[in-house]
Write a protein that holds these residues in place. Structure first.
Motif, mmCIF file in Angstrom:
data_model
loop_
_atom_site.group_PDB
_atom_site.id
_atom_site.type_symbol
_atom_site.label_atom_id
_atom_site.label_comp_id
_atom_site.label_asym_id
_atom_site.label_seq_id
_atom_site.Cartn_x
_atom_site.Cartn_y
_atom_site.Cartn_z
ATOM 1 N N ILE A 30 0.939 -0.958 -0.088
ATOM 2 C CA ILE A 30 0.187 0.053 0.011
ATOM 3 C C ILE A 30 0.972 1.007 0.048
ATOM 4 N N VAL A 31 1.049 1.935 -1.292
ATOM 5 C CA VAL A 31 1.822 3.033 -1.182
ATOM 6 C C VAL A 31 1.164 4.386 -0.678
ATOM 7 N N SER A 32 0.045 4.590 -1.080
ATOM 8 C CA SER A 32 -0.702 5.736 -0.510
ATOM 9 C C SER A 32 -2.214 5.419 -0.331
ATOM 10 N N ASP A 33 -2.995 6.303 0.155
ATOM 11 C CA ASP A 33 -4.436 6.361 0.154
ATOM 12 C C ASP A 33 -5.023 5.923 -1.103
ATOM 13 N N SER A 34 -4.512 6.320 -2.362
ATOM 14 C CA SER A 34 -4.936 5.986 -3.657
ATOM 15 C C SER A 34 -3.849 5.248 -4.466
ATOM 16 N N GLU A 35 -3.037 4.565 -3.976
ATOM 17 C CA GLU A 35 -2.108 3.844 -4.719
ATOM 18 C C GLU A 35 -1.609 2.482 -3.967
ATOM 19 N N THR A 55 -4.579 4.498 -8.448
ATOM 20 C CA THR A 55 -3.640 3.898 -9.237
ATOM 21 C C THR A 55 -2.843 2.334 -8.530
ATOM 22 N N ILE A 56 -3.087 1.533 -9.546
ATOM 23 C CA ILE A 56 -2.191 0.255 -9.323
ATOM 24 C C ILE A 56 -1.140 0.115 -10.317
#
Length: 176
Positions: A30-35, A55-56
């Motif tokens: 999990i990179v961020s809240d949206s990645e 984004t994936i």
């Protein structure tokens, strides 16, 4: 941290209401809240209007939500397959020069480990799209279920994706 799902299915719910369904075996970050970075395995994202841009990432591509439901499969050899189930998504591949494609519902593309892009035949039922924890069942996007499939846990030989029991919930392991 890298996370590894050994067995079963897991749904992640992000603060922006994006739902992400993971099917074991899968390795991701999990990179961020949206990645999310998908290292290997299958993932399906159901992204609401307010979360456009989710984004994936894989080793050879980025899939950016444009208001949709889409699935990404990254194999251990470095190949990526993208299926757009609803709406649209942007596929970006950096192969020396940036290549971008807007994919619409019912379309699929593959990206090889050497970043060669190809059209794939779209197939229904490739990704888990909903999980019912109470019954231990998962849904892969089919329109119809037969009583025999529900009672038999998905034994219909004509469509192997009709319904499957969850495999012992899910075991999520964090690795440094």
């Amino acid at each position: 941290d890298t996370l590894f799902l050994q067995n079963g299915y897991v749904k992640l719910l992000f603060n922006n209401s994006t739902q992400v369904f993971l099917e074991a075996p899968v390795r991701f970050q999990i990179v961020s809240d949206s990645e999310i970075k998908l290292l290997a395995g299958k993932i399906c994202a159901d992204v609401p209007e307010n979360a456009h841009g989710f984004t994936i990432y894989t080793d050879n591509a980025s899939v950016i939500d444009l208001g949709t439901r889409f699935g990404v499969h990254a194999d251990r050899f470095g190949n990526t397959n993208v299926y757009v189930i609803e709406g649209k998504a942007r596929l970006q591949v950096d192969s020396g020069s940036q290549s971008q494609f807007v994919l619409e519902a019912g379309t699929a593309k593959g990206v090889s480990q050497t970043r060669i892009i190809s059209d794939l035949k779209y197939r229904d039922g490739v990704f888990v799209q909903k999980i019912d924890s109470a019954t231990g069942m998962s849904w892969r996007g089919q329109d119809r279920l037969s009583l025999a499939d529900i009672a038999g846990g998905g034994g219909n030989r004509q469509n192997k994706y009709l319904i499957e029991p969850s495999r012992n919930g899910g075991t999520l392991i964090s690795t440094p």
